[in-house]
Design an enzyme around this catalytic site. Structure first.
Site, short mmCIF file in Angstrom:
data_model
loop_
_atom_site.label_atom_id
_atom_site.label_comp_id
_atom_site.label_asym_id
_atom_site.label_seq_id
_atom_site.Cartn_x
_atom_site.Cartn_y
_atom_site.Cartn_z
N ASP A 263 36.62 -29.08 26.43
CA ASP A 263 36.36 -27.68 26.74
C ASP A 263 35.64 -27.54 28.09
OD1 ASP A 263 36.07 -24.79 25.95
OD2 ASP A 263 33.94 -25.32 26.05
N GLU A 300 40.12 -28.70 30.11
CA GLU A 300 40.22 -27.29 30.47
C GLU A 300 39.31 -27.06 31.67
OE1 GLU A 300 38.96 -22.80 29.11
OE2 GLU A 300 37.93 -24.56 28.32
#
Length: 616
Positions: A263, A300
């Protein structure tokens, strides 16, 4: 058994003993308080470099424990596997052993992936790992190859997206705990599906985060949008990096996870010569290889920085893939016309039409590769040219782009039903790794809203205010559902029964057909973005995408026009036939074989049409 436990946490052994190991460099001494089945206090031996360890007899699986500090305060294990009584309660000893049936499973390559992102709590009404298992055959028949789970680490309460997790080694109890996750992974492998797990190593949640009491896990030299940054490049960073890398190794080794989605790696600020992300990626690859499998690492990032996936030999970090959000933004603006917030960079205001921007996103992963971004008020990104399409994950919807709208509306509620087919075709026939967000394949109308279940009233109010402020640039600040309300969570749960009703059934059939064509015609799948030939027809609002392999040429014709339109499409000379038509007619029927003689093919396209032509 001292020394057998290589990672932090509680490791049970076959003889009924357990090794407890904790990294606590802020402390000179620390004790283990076993709470059950018998109450015992055991001092841990200092091993040096902040490590403490003890082998303890008669510790059955299921035992609860905390660590006692010299002050007398007691806290959960920062490497806890399970928190059955919540993030503030005692940690639980869990078994690493599991009766796996996936001995022949080797794991996917990036180019094999068609990802299906889901949230465990809202994918089914039961909200558990076991409840997902009965739907795996449906996902396989859909044509996806991997389930991507949103974060599953323990978080406060029972409702959360998962990005407020506070135990990087743990599995949320309400989902089914560690054994529940293992059952799901084993069942996925039996169904021919890989499992990618979303992990959060850039921050910890605001409630139940006790890591800072043990060691220098966080730094005040940097800040993230979620608070303190994780310390990966300052004093004590070696232990911090090792802690998170051990977490990543555990997912691959003990849980047989096939890949990690990291993330928001742009929030991991790192000035070290050997970057943390590169070290973590090497460790994941090594752990998978040690077990005779493959595992991928996907980051990401909103930096549009190709160094993330470039080879370390040329200065890159070596990740296997990264999300390419420019693709989503360009597609979203082309379909919806929205131009608020960051969408301004992909709208007419950017100086080019939305379809021109989308055409760029099909030819190269980053629309912004050094150009000035009006939204950011600076130049943004670098070039990803020369990198294969399999390094980039694209989507028409995902948890961020749906859930980070004020009301969490899916594309289903923003565009006509026919336009959903166009969104699917652009994504699935792109040269990149496609990701579907749960429910999009049948046009799920339920929103995916942001929800939490914090126990601190002040924190709850801060989250409410933060959500309102976040959407000010979009003009949505007064339209935000209460994140703490259980109804916000319930409203976000899928109704999988809709797959058998119209118009959902027809859309699902389209997705299945498109994914089948992608398998049957490799030219429609992973490829070199530089080889994608895209023509934009304005004002007709039609996109023509030419894909090819050594033996085939295919043309994908996409109408973004809400009205019927005629367009003359140039085709190379040859024998052509239609392999997908929703919906077009023409002087030469696209469904049947016809000979193109070099003259443009006149087509009459219904609103939001998709037509795929094949020349063998």
């Amino acid at each position: 058994m001292t020394g057998e436990s290589k990672r932090p946490g509680a490791t049970p052994h076959p003889d009924g003993s357990a090794t407890f190991r904790v990294w606590a460099p802020k402390l000179e001494t620390i004790s283990l308080h076993l709470l059950e089945p018998t109450d015992r206090l055991i001092g841990l031996e200092a091993l040096g470099s902040g490590w403490f360890e003890s082998d303890v007899p008669e510790v059955p699986v299921g035992s609860r424990y905390k660590y006692r500090f010299p002050s007398g305060d007691e806290w959960p294990d920062p490497a806890s596997s399970s928190q059955p009584d919540g993030v503030h309660g005692p940690s639980e000893v869990t078994a690493a052993a599991f009766d796996w049936s996936d001995g022949g499973w080797r794991g996917p390559r990036m180019r094999d992936l068609v990802l299906y992102e889901l949230h465990v709590g809202t994918f089914t009404t039961l909200g558990s790992f076991d409840a997902i298992i009965s739907h795996l055959d449906d996902l396989r028949e859909l044509g996806v190859t991997a389930v991507e789970l949103m974060p599953v680490s323990p978080f406060p309460g029972r409702r959360n997206w998962g990005y407020d997790g506070v135990y990087p080694f743990g599995v949320h109890e309400a989902y089914g705990g560690p054994d529940g996750l293992k059952r799901l992974v084993d069942a996925c492998h039996a169904a021919g599906l890989a499992v990618v797990l979303d992990v959060v190593y850039n921050h910890l949640g605001p409630e139940g985060n006790y890591l800072g009491l043990y060691g220098p896990f966080f730094t005040d030299r940097y800040r993230t949008g979620w608070g303190e940054a994780v310390n990966v490049d300052g004093p004590g960073a070696d232990g911090v990096r090792g802690f998170f890398i051990d977490s990543a190794r555990r997912w691959v080794g003990e849980f047989h996870i096939d890949g990690l989605r990291l993330d928001a790696v742009h929030a991991i600020i790192d000035t070290s010569a050997d970057p943390f992300l590169a070290e973590l990626t090497r460790a994941v690859h090594d752990e998978a290889e040690r077990h005779g499998r493959r595992a991928v690492v996907i980051g990401e990032s909103d930096l549009n920085d190709a160094r993330l996936v470039r080879s370390p030999e040329i200065g890159g970090l070596g990740l296997d893939g990264q999300w390419a959000d420019d693709f989503h933004h360009a597609l979203h603006v082309a379909l919806t016309g929205e131009s608020d917030g960051y969408y301004v960079d992909y709208a007419d205001a950017s100086g080019r039409s939305p379809l021109d921007t989308l055409a760029t996103a099909l030819r190269e992963p980053f629309v912004y590769s050094g150009q000035r971004s009006a939204y950011r008020e600076r130049r943004h990104g670098n070039s990803a040219r020369g990198l294969p399409g399999e390094r980039f994950v694209v989507a028409s919807q995902n948890h961020d782009q749906v859930g980070n709208r004020a009301r969490g509306e899916r594309l289903t509620c923003l565009v006509p039903p026919e336009a959903l087919r166009v969104a699917a075709a652009v994504t699935l026939f792109s040269p990149y790794v496609p990701l579907l967000f749960m429910g999009e394949e049948y046009g799920e109308p339920a929103p995916f809203q942001y929800f939490v279940s914090h126990t601190d009233p002040a924190l709850v109010e801060a989250v409410r205010a933060g959500r309102r402020n976040e959407f000010a640039s979009f003009g949505w600040a007064d339209d935000v559902p209460d994140p703490q309300a259980e109804s916000t969570f319930r409203d976000s749960t899928l109704d999988l029964s809709l797959r058998d009703e119209e118009p959902h059934r027809s859309l699902l059939a389209f997705y299945k057909t498109a994914l089948r064509l992608r398998r049957e015609h490799p030219a429609l799948g992973i490829g070199d973005p530089a080889d994608v030939d895209v023509t934009v027809f304005e004002p007709e609002r039609v996109l023509v995408v030419r894909r090819h392999s050594e033996t085939r040429q295919l043309v994908v014709i996409l109408s973004f026009n809400p009205a019927p339109v005629e367009v003359a499409v140039p085709l190379p000379t040859g024998r052509w036939h239609g392999v997908l038509n929703a919906h077009a007619t023409g002087a030469a029927p696209p469904e049947g074989p016809f000979l193109a003689d070099g003259r443009p093919l006149l087509l009459r396209l219904d609103p939001f049409s998709v037509l795929v032509l094949d020349r063998s």
